[in-house]
Design an enzyme around this catalytic site. Structure first.
Site, PDB file in Angstrom:
ATOM      1  N   PHE A   1     114.498  66.064  58.882  1.00 52.39           N
ATOM      2  CA  PHE A   1     115.925  66.354  59.017  1.00 52.39           C
ATOM      3  C   PHE A   1     116.492  65.889  60.348  1.00 52.39           C
ATOM      4  O   PHE A   1     117.693  65.654  60.463  1.00 52.39           O
ATOM      5  CB  PHE A   1     116.180  67.858  58.852  1.00 52.39           C
ATOM      6  CG  PHE A   1     115.783  68.691  60.049  1.00 52.39           C
ATOM      7  CD1 PHE A   1     116.644  68.858  61.121  1.00 52.39           C
ATOM      8  CD2 PHE A   1     114.541  69.318  60.107  1.00 52.39           C
ATOM      9  CE1 PHE A   1     116.289  69.619  62.225  1.00 52.39           C
ATOM     10  CE2 PHE A   1     114.170  70.081  61.203  1.00 52.39           C
ATOM     11  CZ  PHE A   1     115.051  70.229  62.265  1.00 52.39           C
TER      12      PHE A   1
ATOM     13  N   GLU B   1     115.923  67.389  52.460  1.00 60.71           N
ATOM     14  CA  GLU B   1     116.956  67.984  51.615  1.00 60.71           C
ATOM     15  C   GLU B   1     118.000  68.734  52.452  1.00 60.71           C
ATOM     16  O   GLU B   1     119.022  69.176  51.923  1.00 60.71           O
ATOM     17  CB  GLU B   1     116.332  68.919  50.576  1.00 60.71           C
ATOM     18  CG  GLU B   1     115.559  70.099  51.110  1.00 60.71           C
ATOM     19  CD  GLU B   1     114.104  69.790  51.419  1.00 60.71           C
ATOM     20  OE1 GLU B   1     113.295  70.746  51.475  1.00 60.71           O
ATOM     21  OE2 GLU B   1     113.763  68.602  51.633  1.00 60.71           O
TER      22      GLU B   1
ATOM     23  N   SER C   1     106.279  67.816  60.560  1.00 63.66           N
ATOM     24  CA  SER C   1     105.385  68.715  61.294  1.00 63.66           C
ATOM     25  C   SER C   1     103.934  68.291  61.115  1.00 63.66           C
ATOM     26  O   SER C   1     103.572  67.599  60.153  1.00 63.66           O
ATOM     27  CB  SER C   1     105.569  70.152  60.806  1.00 63.66           C
ATOM     28  OG  SER C   1     105.061  70.299  59.487  1.00 63.66           O
TER      29      SER C   1
ATOM     30  N   CYS D   1     111.215  65.085  68.136  1.00 62.85           N
ATOM     31  CA  CYS D   1     109.766  65.048  68.374  1.00 62.85           C
ATOM     32  C   CYS D   1     109.449  64.397  69.716  1.00 62.85           C
ATOM     33  O   CYS D   1     108.334  64.495  70.203  1.00 62.85           O
ATOM     34  CB  CYS D   1     109.045  64.324  67.246  1.00 62.85           C
ATOM     35  SG  CYS D   1     109.411  62.563  67.143  1.00 62.85           S
TER      36      CYS D   1
ATOM     37  N   GLU E   1     104.810  73.824  68.898  1.00 63.68           N
ATOM     38  CA  GLU E   1     106.082  73.129  69.038  1.00 63.68           C
ATOM     39  C   GLU E   1     107.206  74.079  68.640  1.00 63.68           C
ATOM     40  O   GLU E   1     107.255  74.566  67.514  1.00 63.68           O
ATOM     41  CB  GLU E   1     106.108  71.883  68.143  1.00 63.68           C
ATOM     42  CG  GLU E   1     107.393  71.093  68.236  1.00 63.68           C
ATOM     43  CD  GLU E   1     107.402  69.872  67.333  1.00 63.68           C
ATOM     44  OE1 GLU E   1     107.929  68.830  67.755  1.00 63.68           O
ATOM     45  OE2 GLU E   1     106.871  69.962  66.203  1.00 63.68           O
TER      46      GLU E   1
END
Length: 499
Positions: free
Chosen positions: A149, A176, A226, A281, A383
């Protein structure tokens, strides 16, 4: 009634799927659309379209494929404001950051425009008596991308740009949570002259992901998300005989040496830690000053800079960052803030409970800053993916090298210093895939390659650049001889040599 976001298959919109998920406007905290969650049958339709179109596309000469990429680049630039507004409305990042999202994807498209040169193989004349050897890169067939996303424009373009330019067909499964921009990009590719069926977009959740990983006609899968899911995708995809690159999470460190320009460090840190609400990230959520004197001086400068950050709606030109993507994600970030408090971290700036006047239902969270965080904290090991900066003090240079090197994640790291020897030594020793020297977010340019180490990356081939070309192609090596008709008298039962 909410608008419906459909699949894009065979060059047109395709409405299928009884299950739907809500797409929110993070600025308002309200649903604005519904996206269809597809099934294996929907994927099969996309694969059928790709399979029918790919042979002719692969047979199209590379300069003609490049012309499509050139035209697509022009169209994306012409629609930049539209794409940025659409992206911000579903993701929540500010418009300037959304434009950057699109632009960084376009840089890979620019590289893909040079596909005729990039695809050139190698040739050896006279490798043996009358024998020549040459190599050629050929497309795999059908590739797939599963994207996150946080970069709904950039990462899809990283994947499908290289794959399609190399002669493959492509099936994209975007997040989504913000699926509209990927659909719009597919429409622009069609407008640019891409044949129907070469780029297809299917929406879905785990059911669609598993269908992609299990489909026998999909040769390669690229993923960003992830680490736990990356490992799952890598394991399941490779067990099905696919080529897989799967990039996971990160906990990037910024090392601050005693000689660093602290004013520049503060400017870089606030942008790298809090930009896009920390949902990157390659964000810099851990700062590691070397020595308490450096830490105390940096802290004194950081606090007012963090407190001065402006959190606002995506369309606010003065805002430094906007809301996070969902209410659930905001709750997760706040959980990690409390976790760090419970573990013994010193909460210096608390961003919880932030509410924007007129947008009280939006998914906003203020900037948060911790000092005296220890490597043993789970909040340090995980994270957080939000606007939270943790300071971990290092006693000396060796400890500063060891902290990112021993962390489970190895995506990016930065060092701030005026000392060339220290920078060179750090770069050589640190166990991390991408290094910045006085560069807080070291995302490589499009003609190099992107890829982290350890739990930040599964597979051994990076995104885009020559690495990306390698991933989306296979090498064929040809050894040829054209006899002149005379008999050589060679023993055909002995393995041939080139001597």
């Amino acid at each position: 009634m909410l608008r419906s976001i459909d699949h894009f298959i065979g060059g047109s919109s395709f409405a299928s799927g009884e299950r739907q998920a809500e797409v929110f406007d993070p600025n308002q905290g309200q649903a604005q659309a519904q996206v269809r969650l597809g099934t294996a049958a929907d994927l099969q339709k996309a694969v059928d379209a790709a399979k029918a179109a790919q042979p002719a596309w692969a047979a199209t000469n590379p300069q003609r494929r490049a012309r499509v990429m050139f035209k697509f680049k022009e169209l994306v630039e012409a629609h930049m404001d539209e794409l940025a507004e659409l992206l911000s409305s579903e993701h929540g990042k500010v418009l300037a950051d959304s434009r950057g999202d699109v632009q960084r994807g376009l840089e890979v498209i620019e590289y893909a425009c040079g596909i005729p040169q990039a695809l050139k193989g190698e040739y050896t004349l006279g490798a043996g008596p009358g024998i020549d050897v040459y190599s050629a890169r050929q497309p795999l067939g059908i590739g797939a991308g599963i994207t996150p996303f946080n970069f709904p424009a950039m990462i899809p373009m990283w994947m499908f740009g290289m794959a399609i330019a190399a002669g493959n067909a492509f099936v994209l499964k975007p997040s989504e949570r913000d699926p509209s921009v990927p659909i719009r990009l597919a429409e622009l590719m069609t407008e640019a002259g891409l044949p129907d069926g070469i780029l297809n977009v299917v929406h879905g959740d785990k059911e669609m992901v598993d269908a992609i990983l299990d489909h026998p006609d999909i040769a390669a899968v690229s993923f960003v998300g992830s680490s736990d899911i990356a490992q799952y995708i890598y394991s399941r995809g490779t067990s099905n005989g696919k080529r897989v690159q799967a990039f996971g999470g990160a906990k990037n460190h910024g090392i601050v040496m005693p000689d660093a320009d602290l004013d520049q460090v503060v400017n870089d840190l606030t942008g790298a830690a809090f930009g896009s609400a920390g949902e990157r990230c390659m964000a810099l959520p851990v700062v590691v000053p070397v020595g308490d004197k450096t830490a105390d001086a940096l802290r004194e400068k950081l606090i007012p800079a963090i407190e001065a950050l402006r959190v606002g709606v995506s369309t606010d030109p003065e805002a430094h960052y906007g809301p996070v993507v969902s209410a659930a994600h905001r709750q997760r970030i706040e959980h990690y803030i409390q976790m760090c408090i419970d573990e013994g971290g010193e909460l210096v700036v608390d961003g919880r409970g932030f509410a924007l006047q007129g947008h009280e239902e939006g998914f906003f969270i203020g900037p948060t800053f911790f000092d005296h965080v220890k490597p043993s904290f789970k909040s340090y090991q995980d994270e957080i993916f939000g606007p939270v900066l943790q300071m971990v003090r290092a006693a000396d240079f060796d400890e500063a090298v060891r902290l990112p090197s021993e962390h489970d994640y190895g995506n990016g790291v930065a060092i701030f210093t005026r000392n060339g020897h220290a920078a060179r030594e750090f770069t050589a020793r640190v166990n991390v895939g991408m290094v910045g020297i006085n560069v807080p977010i070291p995302v490589p340019v499009s003609y190099h390659s992107f890829g982290g180490w350890k739990r930040s990356g599964f597979g051994d081939i990076g995104q885009y650049g020559q690495e990306g070309l390698r991933f989306w192609t296979k090498t064929k090596v040809v050894t040829q001889r054209w006899p002149d008709g005379s008999t050589t008298g060679e023993n055909a039962f002995v393995i041939p040599t080139m001597g």
